[in-house]
Scaffold this active site. Structure first.
Site, PDB file in Angstrom:
ATOM      1  N   GLY A 190     -29.811  77.589  17.997  1.00  0.00           N
ATOM      2  CA  GLY A 190     -30.917  78.324  17.368  1.00  0.00           C
ATOM      3  C   GLY A 190     -32.073  77.430  16.958  1.00  0.00           C
ATOM      4  O   GLY A 190     -32.849  77.782  16.072  1.00  0.00           O
ATOM      5  N   ARG A 191     -32.205  76.269  17.593  1.00  0.00           N
ATOM      6  CA  ARG A 191     -33.285  75.314  17.291  1.00  0.00           C
ATOM      7  C   ARG A 191     -33.203  74.719  15.884  1.00  0.00           C
ATOM      8  O   ARG A 191     -34.164  74.155  15.367  1.00  0.00           O
ATOM      9  CB  ARG A 191     -34.689  75.951  17.510  1.00  0.00           C
ATOM     10  CG  ARG A 191     -34.932  76.362  18.963  1.00  0.00           C
ATOM     11  CD  ARG A 191     -34.858  75.146  19.863  1.00  0.00           C
ATOM     12  NE  ARG A 191     -35.201  75.400  21.269  1.00  0.00           N
ATOM     13  CZ  ARG A 191     -34.321  75.374  22.268  1.00  0.00           C
ATOM     14  NH1 ARG A 191     -33.049  75.160  22.044  1.00  0.00           N
ATOM     15  NH2 ARG A 191     -34.721  75.553  23.508  1.00  0.00           N
ATOM     16  N   LEU A 192     -32.026  74.852  15.244  1.00  0.00           N
ATOM     17  CA  LEU A 192     -31.833  74.258  13.907  1.00  0.00           C
ATOM     18  C   LEU A 192     -31.230  72.857  14.082  1.00  0.00           C
ATOM     19  O   LEU A 192     -30.127  72.570  13.627  1.00  0.00           O
ATOM     20  CB  LEU A 192     -30.880  75.137  13.078  1.00  0.00           C
ATOM     21  CG  LEU A 192     -31.504  76.391  12.480  1.00  0.00           C
ATOM     22  CD1 LEU A 192     -30.428  77.322  11.950  1.00  0.00           C
ATOM     23  CD2 LEU A 192     -32.443  75.989  11.345  1.00  0.00           C
TER      24      LEU A 192
END
Ligand code: FMN
Length: 212
Positions: A190-192
């Site tokens: 999730g691009r975290l």
């Protein structure tokens, strides 16, 4: 091929995490841990690293091979009269970058660079295969050649001149990058992504976490 061919390329990263409680307090130890994991993975050349130099305010980047690491820094070998060698003479500030795609990892390093000792360079040179030694002798790295033939003839000439034990050229040897800042980037879902930066102040390393 339209832009779409690039625009739709993206991956979700979900293999590992970089937890504050698990990272080593010393970034070289953390580097060695990640490096050993790269060696065990399918990363083809884990020791390939980009090095950026700056000459007259213009940055330039190329890949070299990491040949050693210690608490003092990161070592690679090259021609001291190459484009990078001349840039380094005027500006010792460099950055290194490793990208290990199979592990979704990136390491960014800033530091200053200097030559290693002649004796250490010669010792490493002597351990290299014959062809690599001839290459170091015969290549006027980064200089203009009239043709491929000219280059091949020069390599042949050096082989004739040194059928065995080619000597280490004076303008060839190692550099060591002494790090002042090292960032470990771990791709997460999730691009975290995780980003941990180590900075050296008064010989002590401290860490902080950055937004992805
Ligand atoms: C995988 C890979 C490994 C390389 N390793 C080295 C190296 O260890 N030393 C080196 O001088 N050039 C190496 N090169 C070539 C450099 O990228 C570059 O072409 C050369 O050093 C000349 O750079 P310069 O003109 O900026 O000095 C490597 C290239 C690749 C793609």
């Amino acid at each position: 091929m339209g832009f779409g061919a690039y625009e739709n390329l993206r991956k979700d990263y979900n293999k590992f995490e970089l937890l504050d409680s698990k990272i080593d307090k010393n970034p070289i130890n953390q580097f060695e841990l990640w490096f050993s994991e790269s060696l065990q993975s399918e990363v083809e050349e884990p020791n390939a690293m980009a090095i950026s130099t700056v000459s007259n305010n213009i940055p330039s980047t190329r890949i070299v091979l990491l040949k050693g690491v210690s608490q003092n820094g990161f070592i690679f070998y090259t021609n001291y009269d190459s484009e990078k060698g001349l840039a380094i003479e005027n500006n010792p500030n460099v950055s290194l970058l490793f990208f290990w795609d199979k592990l979704h990892r990136q390491i960014r390093i800033n530091g200053t660079i200097q030559k290693i000792s002649r004796s250490q360079s010669v010792q490493y040179f002597d351990s290299r295969p014959y062809e690599s030694k001839i290459g170091a002798l015969a290549s006027n790295q980064s200089k203009v050649a009239a043709s491929r033939e000219e280059i091949e003839n020069r390599f042949k000439d050096f082989k004739t001149r040194y059928p065995e034990n080619p000597p280490c050229p004076e303008n060839w040897g190692g550099f060591i990058v002494e790090p002042t800042k090292i960032e470990f980037w771990q791709g997460r879902t999730g691009r975290l992504h995780d980003r941990i930066v180590y900075e050296k102040n008064n010989l002590e390393w401290s860490t902080k976490r950055l937004y992805p």
